[in-house]
Design a protein around this motif. Structure first.
Motif, PDB file in Angstrom:
ATOM      1  N   PHE A  35       0.857  -1.181   0.000  1.00  0.00           N
ATOM      2  CA  PHE A  35       0.000   0.000   0.000  1.00  0.00           C
ATOM      3  C   PHE A  35       0.895   1.234   0.000  1.00  0.00           C
ATOM      4  N   LEU A  36       0.303   2.359  -0.375  1.00  0.00           N
ATOM      5  CA  LEU A  36       0.999   3.642  -0.390  1.00  0.00           C
ATOM      6  C   LEU A  36       0.487   4.493   0.772  1.00  0.00           C
ATOM      7  N   VAL A 110      -2.623   6.559   0.306  1.00  0.00           N
ATOM      8  CA  VAL A 110      -2.588   7.243  -0.986  1.00  0.00           C
ATOM      9  C   VAL A 110      -3.334   6.390  -2.006  1.00  0.00           C
ATOM     10  N   ALA A 111      -4.242   7.004  -2.744  1.00  0.00           N
ATOM     11  CA  ALA A 111      -5.017   6.322  -3.773  1.00  0.00           C
ATOM     12  C   ALA A 111      -4.358   6.504  -5.134  1.00  0.00           C
ATOM     13  N   VAL A 112      -4.714   5.600  -6.066  1.00  0.00           N
ATOM     14  CA  VAL A 112      -4.207   5.685  -7.431  1.00  0.00           C
ATOM     15  C   VAL A 112      -5.379   5.627  -8.399  1.00  0.00           C
ATOM     16  N   CYS A 249      -7.650   2.786  -3.214  1.00  0.00           N
ATOM     17  CA  CYS A 249      -6.413   2.479  -2.509  1.00  0.00           C
ATOM     18  C   CYS A 249      -6.498   1.126  -1.825  1.00  0.00           C
ATOM     19  N   PHE A 250      -5.355   0.459  -1.762  1.00  0.00           N
ATOM     20  CA  PHE A 250      -5.178  -0.648  -0.834  1.00  0.00           C
ATOM     21  C   PHE A 250      -4.794  -0.044   0.513  1.00  0.00           C
ATOM     22  N   THR A 251      -5.024  -0.801   1.584  1.00  0.00           N
ATOM     23  CA  THR A 251      -4.783  -0.274   2.917  1.00  0.00           C
ATOM     24  C   THR A 251      -3.972  -1.270   3.739  1.00  0.00           C
ATOM     25  N   GLN A 252      -3.437  -0.778   4.837  1.00  0.00           N
ATOM     26  CA  GLN A 252      -2.693  -1.657   5.729  1.00  0.00           C
ATOM     27  C   GLN A 252      -3.616  -2.737   6.291  1.00  0.00           C
TER      28      GLN A 252
END
Length: 401
Positions: A35-36, A110-112, A249-252
């Motif tokens: 993830f970012l 952070v999203a993409v 976004c992916f997340t933790q």
């Protein structure tokens, strides 16, 4: 004779380079859990911020209050730019909170732009394409009186003049919603033109809709949860009936993004939110698509012979509601594309061909708008009718043609 460069690989290298060059963004790179996030920032909720700050201080981690947003509290950790995931893991551990409720805490993700890779961004740059035929009078009647918000990179400064029949008069141009689009000169940034492309896909499905572009991503296809929250609270048109979100976004630990959840939940229940599932080829949930109240859209690949199959790059799973063709031609800009390591320079003249769940979602958003007018339905009723069929393929939801 040397092998030609692999443009998909070069595109991903350029994307990773853009992350490294961003002063405040970091990549958590554990395979399958990537993830970012924003360096030095920790998000919690007002009810928990004092306890979290005190716990950090007791653990020797300096922190100070930052500017809150979207119902979230922000803590800034000046000396911990890359340690945020470890700190979140520490704070989520029940052993740290004996006889207490574990507080809510997360990175500032952070999203993409979802335009097969680990982040979900487009797998490759667009390709040069010829112009679309002008919309017919019948197409221009579809979606008339319906407003679709497009939360994305914004829309190009010249979109209405470049595309008078497809985009002209379809939205009110505002300076804070313009896609800067170019890295330098007339050379595109990695997702420059993404929002203009998405807007064109919406209008191909419902050429009479009103558009409300909102900028949540920069031209490299990157934006924070704070950017998303701000965009979702900034609609200019009233009312907005459908919201298209071709990003995520992916997340933790795949925990739901709380600021994204809160921003979506603040919308009227009469508004239908459509979001792309992402392009990492995984069942990991992408947010906001994985929210129960959001219509998550996967991608189908359409071959030259007209056959369709699940797109290998598309995210999928129990949380996906619909799918649509992800490889499309749409409205774009004038400019050039060149990737580092590739001598080829592609020259674009207002139209492009691109693939990704980014371009499946706006087709579904447009089809909802079209059905609202042809069947005289609310957005929610139109969405429900459109998705009443059987799944196209397990984990891909109902096919929307």
């Amino acid at each position: 004779m040397s092998e030609p460069p692999n443009r998909a690989e070069l595109y991903q290298e350029a994307f990773l380079k853009s992350i490294r060059e961003h002063q405040d963004f970091r990549l958590y790179a554990e395979r399958g859990r990537e993830f970012l996030f924003v360096a030095r920032e920790l998000l919690t909720i007002p009810e928990d911020v004092a306890r979290v700050a005190a716990k950090l201080t007791r653990n020797g981690i300096a922190n100070e209050r930052g500017k809150d947003f979207g119902g979230m509290s922000r803590l800034v950790l000046p000396r911990n730019s890359d340690d945020i995931p470890d700190i979140v893991r520490l704070l989520r551990d029940p052993a740290q909170w004996p006889n207490e409720r574990v507080p809510y805490v997360q990175p500032h993700h952070v999203a993409v732009g979802h335009g097969g890779n680990m982040h979900g961004n487009p797998g490759q740059p667009p390709k040069v394409a010829g112009p679309l035929a002008n919309p017919t009078s019948a197409q221009l009647a579809l979606g008339r009186g319906v407003t679709v918000a497009v939360v994305d990179t914004g829309i190009s400064q010249s979109a209405q003049s470049d595309h008078p029949t497809w985009l002209g008069g379809s939205y009110a141009p505002r300076s804070d919603e313009v896609d800067a689009a170019y890295a330098y000169g007339d050379y595109f940034a990695l997702e420059g033109g993404h929002g203009t492309f998405v807007a064109g896909v919406v209008r191909q499905a419902a050429a009479g809709v009103r558009l409300d572009p909102e900028r949540a991503l920069d031209p490299w296809g990157l934006g924070t949860e704070e950017d998303f929250v701000r965009a979702l609270a900034s609609f200019d048109e009233r009312p907005v009936h459908v919201v298209n979100i071709s990003l995520g976004c992916f997340t933790q630990d795949d925990v739901c993004s709380e600021p994204i959840r809160r921003a979506v939940e603040k919308l009227s229940k009469d508004v239908v939110v459509v979001a792309s599932a992402g392009n990492a080829g995984t069942t990991r949930p992408s947010w906001p698509a994985a929210l129960p109240s959001v219509t998550a859209v996967a991608a189908v690949a359409q071959e030259l012979d007209g056959s369709r199959a699940p797109a290998c790059y598309s995210n999928h799973g129990y949380w996906v509601d619909a799918c649509a063709v992800g490889n499309r031609t749409s409205t774009y800009l004038r400019g050039r594309w060149q990737l580092a390591g590739d001598p080829t320079v592609d020259v674009y003249d207002r139209f492009a061909y691109w693939l990704g769940t980014s371009f499946a979602a706006p087709h579904v958003a447009g089809r909802i708008a079209a059905l609202m007018t042809t069947a005289n339905l609310s957005a929610v009723a139109a969405r429900n009718q459109l998705l009443a069929g059987a799944p196209f393929f397990p984990g891909y939801g109902v096919y929307v043609g």
